[in-house]
Design a protein around this motif. Structure first.
Motif, PDB file in Angstrom:
ATOM      1  N   ALA A  57       0.834  -1.204   0.000  1.00  0.00           N
ATOM      2  CA  ALA A  57       0.000   0.000   0.000  1.00  0.00           C
ATOM      3  C   ALA A  57       0.866   1.250   0.000  1.00  0.00           C
ATOM      4  CB  ALA A  57      -0.937  -0.002   1.196  1.00  0.00           C
ATOM      5  N   THR A  58       1.900   1.268   0.795  1.00  0.00           N
ATOM      6  CA  THR A  58       2.763   2.439   0.899  1.00  0.00           C
ATOM      7  C   THR A  58       3.557   2.674  -0.376  1.00  0.00           C
ATOM      8  OG1 THR A  58       2.955   2.110   3.282  1.00  0.00           O
ATOM      9  CG2 THR A  58       4.625   3.489   2.247  1.00  0.00           C
ATOM     10  N   PHE A  65       1.260  -3.868  -6.589  1.00  0.00           N
ATOM     11  CA  PHE A  65       0.436  -5.037  -6.294  1.00  0.00           C
ATOM     12  C   PHE A  65       0.923  -6.185  -7.171  1.00  0.00           C
ATOM     13  CE2 PHE A  65      -3.268  -7.822  -6.814  1.00  0.00           C
ATOM     14  CZ  PHE A  65      -3.567  -8.056  -5.491  1.00  0.00           C
ATOM     15  N   THR A  66       1.787  -6.979  -6.601  1.00  0.00           N
ATOM     16  CA  THR A  66       2.354  -8.124  -7.311  1.00  0.00           C
ATOM     17  C   THR A  66       2.956  -9.069  -6.291  1.00  0.00           C
ATOM     18  OG1 THR A  66       3.938  -8.805  -9.018  1.00  0.00           O
ATOM     19  CG2 THR A  66       4.539  -6.915  -7.680  1.00  0.00           C
ATOM     20  N   ARG A  74      -6.318   5.884  -4.408  1.00  0.00           N
ATOM     21  CA  ARG A  74      -7.640   5.583  -3.839  1.00  0.00           C
ATOM     22  C   ARG A  74      -7.503   4.947  -2.464  1.00  0.00           C
ATOM     23  NH1 ARG A  74      -9.882   2.076  -8.719  1.00  0.00           N
ATOM     24  NH2 ARG A  74      -7.686   1.587  -8.744  1.00  0.00           N
ATOM     25  N   ALA A  75      -8.602   4.928  -1.752  1.00  0.00           N
ATOM     26  CA  ALA A  75      -8.685   4.146  -0.519  1.00  0.00           C
ATOM     27  C   ALA A  75      -8.774   2.680  -0.931  1.00  0.00           C
ATOM     28  CB  ALA A  75      -9.913   4.541   0.280  1.00  0.00           C
ATOM     29  N   GLY A 121       0.455   4.714  -6.767  1.00  0.00           N
ATOM     30  CA  GLY A 121       0.843   3.745  -7.791  1.00  0.00           C
ATOM     31  C   GLY A 121      -0.312   2.980  -8.395  1.00  0.00           C
ATOM     32  N   SER A 122      -0.228   1.667  -8.315  1.00  0.00           N
ATOM     33  CA  SER A 122      -1.231   0.774  -8.901  1.00  0.00           C
ATOM     34  C   SER A 122      -2.641   1.058  -8.408  1.00  0.00           C
ATOM     35  CB  SER A 122      -0.904  -0.683  -8.576  1.00  0.00           C
ATOM     36  OG  SER A 122       0.323  -1.052  -9.129  1.00  0.00           O
TER      37      SER A 122
END
Length: 103
Positions: free
Chosen positions: A2-3, A7-8, A90-91, A85-86
């Motif tokens: 998240a930071t 996402f992988t 957004r939340a 990023g990815s």
């Protein structure tokens, strides 16, 4: 994730997920060692039930969940109000399940 906004299964430094897991789930002293990982995210919120439902609709994730191979599991969930990023600032809620076996 998240930071850093990724996402992988690979870690932020590009290394394989199993190398990250091995730091906490050592293969040392065992003849056999194996791990698997399920990841899921959605915006803004994700319940445990929703995460499992999403994984069950994905054949590889479903296989991890239903496999009798795994002997241990580690779970984590994180919520970020503005993930970069990815995630497009957004939340998001991210859930990770790491599976392991050592013999």
């Amino acid at each position: 994730m998240a930071t850093a906004g990724f996402f992988t299964h690979e870690s932020a430094d590009g290394s394989a997920f199993w190398k990250r897991i091995q730091r906490y789930y050592s293969a040392s002293g065992f003849h056999f060692w194996s791990v698997g990982e399920n990841l899921v995210w959605t915006s803004p919120d994700l319940t445990a039930k929703q995460a499992v439902e999403m994984w069950m609709k994905s054949p590889p994730h479903r296989a991890n969940l239903l496999s009798t191979r795994w002997h241990q599991i580690g779970l984590a969930a994180v919520h970020s109000e503005n993930a970069p990023g990815s995630y497009g600032d957004r939340a998001v809620t991210i859930v990770t399940a790491d599976f392991g076996v050592r013999r």
